[in-house]
Design a protein around this motif. Structure first.
Motif, PDB file in Angstrom:
ATOM      1  N   THR A   1       0.850  -1.183   0.024  1.00 43.80           N
ATOM      2  CA  THR A   1       0.030  -0.054   0.231  1.00 43.80           C
ATOM      3  C   THR A   1       0.836   1.244  -0.027  1.00 43.80           C
ATOM      4  OG1 THR A   1      -0.156  -0.186   2.406  1.00 43.80           O
ATOM      5  CG2 THR A   1      -1.845  -1.029   1.118  1.00 43.80           C
TER       6      THR A   1
ATOM      7  N   ALA B   1       0.806   4.199  -2.775  1.00 46.57           N
ATOM      8  CA  ALA B   1       0.567   5.743  -2.428  1.00 46.57           C
ATOM      9  C   ALA B   1       1.612   6.412  -3.130  1.00 46.57           C
ATOM     10  CB  ALA B   1       0.359   6.007  -1.037  1.00 46.57           C
ATOM     11  N   GLU B   2       2.857   6.030  -2.892  1.00 48.04           N
ATOM     12  CA  GLU B   2       3.875   6.877  -3.304  1.00 48.04           C
ATOM     13  C   GLU B   2       4.207   6.878  -4.805  1.00 48.04           C
ATOM     14  OE1 GLU B   2       6.848   5.983   0.565  1.00 48.04           O
ATOM     15  OE2 GLU B   2       7.513   5.080  -1.280  1.00 48.04           O
TER      16      GLU B   2
ATOM     17  N   GLY C   1       1.482   6.804  -6.613  1.00 46.13           N
ATOM     18  CA  GLY C   1       0.102   7.646  -7.211  1.00 46.13           C
ATOM     19  C   GLY C   1      -0.864   6.828  -7.661  1.00 46.13           C
ATOM     20  N   ASN C   2      -0.784   5.478  -7.349  1.00 44.54           N
ATOM     21  CA  ASN C   2      -1.833   4.391  -7.787  1.00 44.54           C
ATOM     22  C   ASN C   2      -2.859   4.529  -6.667  1.00 44.54           C
ATOM     23  OD1 ASN C   2      -0.412   3.694 -10.183  1.00 44.54           O
ATOM     24  ND2 ASN C   2       1.082   2.641  -8.668  1.00 44.54           N
ATOM     25  N   TYR C   3      -4.115   4.717  -7.289  1.00 45.32           N
ATOM     26  CA  TYR C   3      -5.395   4.828  -6.317  1.00 45.32           C
ATOM     27  C   TYR C   3      -5.897   3.638  -5.957  1.00 45.32           C
ATOM     28  CZ  TYR C   3      -9.759   6.493  -4.383  1.00 45.32           C
ATOM     29  OH  TYR C   3     -10.703   6.891  -3.472  1.00 45.32           O
ATOM     30  N   VAL C   4      -6.010   2.961  -4.819  1.00 45.29           N
ATOM     31  CA  VAL C   4      -6.352   1.762  -4.154  1.00 45.29           C
ATOM     32  C   VAL C   4      -8.072   1.704  -4.337  1.00 45.29           C
ATOM     33  CG1 VAL C   4      -6.537   0.151  -2.530  1.00 45.29           C
ATOM     34  CG2 VAL C   4      -4.357   1.331  -2.813  1.00 45.29           C
TER      35      VAL C   4
END
Lengths: 289, 289, 289, 289
Positions: free
Chosen positions: A26, A30-31, A33-36
């Motif tokens: 996770t 986040a680092e 820039g991928n949206y979970v």
């Protein structure tokens, strides 16, 4: 505003249980820039193994798998994590093997046609000619490869050759009704799904509905499982059931079981191609939805 | 080695959807040495709201909630996240309100006694004396507060006073059969669970099984929902169903419905006290298991 | 030795409740040498009405309906009994009305083709051209009768004319998606089955899955009912359900509901043509199997 | 006007299949003025055996069993029919055998107390003292008969003596957890019901939930069956199921299975005492409702 599903990717990973296994993924998401969008995890306390599935929306349309893998590898190695990336838009190439019964084939093709099942079916193979018209209507090549005790191994080689020619990702035995040879099983291990018409491990082998009737059970069912080298013993993906009573003769069980078989097989195929199934020893972890 | 469940804590949080919402929590968990046992999240694409539930094992037995909250607050504020911490070992204090029917009460008390439901029941309140012996056998104080149209509001004040005296976390209306006043509803908003014996929103109000019979439905059910200020309209937590046929008269539906009612209510209470339920407008997010 | 089902006949009858209602039929069966294979009865204590369905094998292959009726009439009249005789081998002529969705149509045609549903489908009628290829593959005439607010009544007259031309016994609205005019409803009263995608009486009218989502229900379903002159209020034949959760958006409910809709509609059609459904006021008596 | 159920009687009969089997009973009912409330029949095409259950209201309150039997015998003999008569008001005397688990016992006693289960429980027998308080609260004598490998046969003799002393009609093994000796099985053959916590014939023998977990099944269940001289092989009366997934450890299966076990056992006992169960070889005919 509803996000388009087709933009998403699926990350799947597994590693031995230890502190920080979720975070390593996770945080990277986040680092980078991928949206979970969705996260499923399971920490197996018995096997001490961790399983993770994440659906995410990349930060831009130029998402590079190579770059993701290269960068994530540095972190994953600390956890001995194996992982895989797959775009939701990708359609797996699925070969369907059938015999004479067409309820499972008809159901799968219908769901492909109407968009419920996101796969491609480039080829249908059968030891009987009966279902060719159905294949034809869907414009899918149909190979009739008859089988006799003498030609069994040769026929299996033909099938394996077709799977290779058509670049098949997954093979579905949609009531194929043939016992595969040990060699064939080995080659398909983990890459083929079979539907058995009983609640395995009950009623293994032939004519399970007749066995069920003899025992006077009040529930029958179906089991979708991976093929492995032990007949009807491959890891179970999903099961379905149907209540029955004394007034159901074996032929009624066969008829009534068809709805359970086809829905159970459909679910298993869908879970597999959506990367929801993990092998864990002889069992499966399935993040269903 | 199987980890003891009683060592774990539950983190629940919610905030507007944005990049990094999972990571801000999981990273904190990893950095503070808390082991993530189970994680559930849901990112509501319509409400643009994010929901998270994590079961974790603290890094040592000296785990301090104050310290966790103080340190995590610095990060949570960036996401406008509201969160809560709760030890799995904690038993919520649950008051049960009943009338004359005891199938729900009996079921809840049985599950408390045998450890299936991890709560304390310090008090049972009823407008009838009938169920006192059952309460007595379980050594639970039982208050008989009769109700008439004239005394309704006064009786409700007595109930509210008892809930305060007994320091109640959750109130369960286990077939209490009284329409609460708007003021009572407001006071219990989100802190009380009711079981209604129909598949809401079908058959609101009185005698739902009779209504169902009149309509000739082939399925009846039960709905566990939070009490709010709109009768039978509170957010639904869970529902159960039962097939019926023409041979079931209203009295049969009442009898057959009892199994569905009690299991549905039990599940709702369990989900609530295990911190699996989140409110999202008029709907609920439930991370069931 | 298993008796051939195709030799059997179905007797259905109904009359006011009184002593001897079963006997008057079973005695006649025995005396006339007809072998009773299966018997279902229901004595409605509220309506004081008796319902009976008997599957029997005639004493010889020369079985004469006229003779049966003439002789039985003498006895039936004493009980004010209305009855009907129907050979199991007879296929009812069923017209299917569709719009653009084909999951119900595909399912019905598949079951007809494979012998699970013992009907003839001489005609398919739609207000859209989309499903013509599917009809064509099954060699069934397909009438595309577009509809606009101005042409609605004229279009309905065309449909009624087709039903007459094709000598239709039963009309199935397989997601036809049009609100029929009061006159059309009257003409089809008791002779048409509709599938509504909700657990009626919940979520009547348009977009039931969207309504269900708004309410946050945890169960959705489908209802097959006879058409009558009150929209979505016709007598319910059967219902099916599916558990859902917070992660299902309206479009997911639509997709997931398809399996329930098609199985529910199939069951209703099968019950009807097998003479298992009796009307009893606004309710139905269904001798399912 | 709703007829009182308590006035009714149940006729059950069975004979080889032949013309007139229903009629011989229904005609007698009509001629003797007994009102048929409900009729269930099954004509087994494989065994060529006929089964019949009729609920009827006698013509007057002076109904004489002896007279019915004497008169009906003349007709029944022509069909080689065996039959039984039982008043709905009669409560069978049921002994319950338990070990330490009380979910089944608690459930049965609750249903007896609230009138859902129409039986008397004159005695509870256990090899452990744990459940005595529960028995005491219900004012039922509780016998603690410990068991060791050496005393097993003697203990069983004590049980059989108690069953005789208390004039027991049916013995229920409500998670008794002991393998009965062949002699004990023979003595209880057809007169005792056991609940096994698996979908028999899967997972026979000890620790079925652990076996199920090892196999990674996605459905677990419970089976209520008659005791016979072949362990876990007695005729199945009814079964229940519960879906499970990878996150359920054996201890979760045990906990979750309790609801299925108790409802399944309750249903079996109810079917039995309501005379709904017929033995047909190794299978049962069950006219459930």
């Amino acid at each position: 505003m509803t996000k388009m599903k087709s933009d998403t990717w699926v990350f799947t990973g597994s590693c031995p249980s230890q502190l920080g296994t979720v975070d390593v993924v996770t945080r990277f998401m986040a680092e980078s820039g991928n949206y979970v969008d969705e996260i499923h995890s399971f920490d197996d306390r018995v096997q001490r193994q961790f399983f993770l599935r994440i659906e995410f929306t990349p930060n831009d349309s130029e998402f590079s798998v190579e770059q993701f893998n290269a960068e994530f590898a540095k972190r994953a190695t600390l956890f001995d994590m194996k992982w895989d990336l797959s775009p939701s838009s990708k359609k797996e190439r699925v070969a369907i093997l059938v015999s004479k019964f067409d309820h499972c084939l008809n159901d799968l093709l219908f769901r492909v046609r109407t968009g419920q099942l996101h796969i491609e079916v480039p080829v249908i193979i059968s030891n009987h000619p009966d279902l060719e018209p159905l294949a034809k209507w869907h414009n899918i090549p149909y190979y009739h490869l008859p089988i006799t005790p003498d030609t069994k191994l040769a026929q299996e080689q033909q099938i394996l050759a077709l799977l290779k020619d058509y670049d098949i990702d997954l093979t579905v035995l949609a009531r194929y009704m043939q016992v595969l040879s040990p060699d064939m099983c080995r080659q398909l291990d983990g890459k083929a799904i079979n539907i058995h018409h009983s609640l395995l491990p009950g009623f293994k082998g032939a004519r399970p509905y007749h066995q069920a009737w003899e025992k006077g059970v009040k529930m029958v069912g179906a089991t979708a499982h991976y093929v492995n080298n032990d007949l009807d013993e491959g890891p179970i993906i999903t099961q379905g059931i149907q209540p029955v009573d004394h007034a159901h003769y074996p032929e009624d069980l066969i008829s009534k079981g068809q709805d359970i078989e086809r829905i159970t097989l459909f679910n298993a195929v869908r879970y597999h191609v959506e990367k929801r199934v993990f092998l864990s020893g002889k069992r499966t972890v399935v993040f269903s939805n």
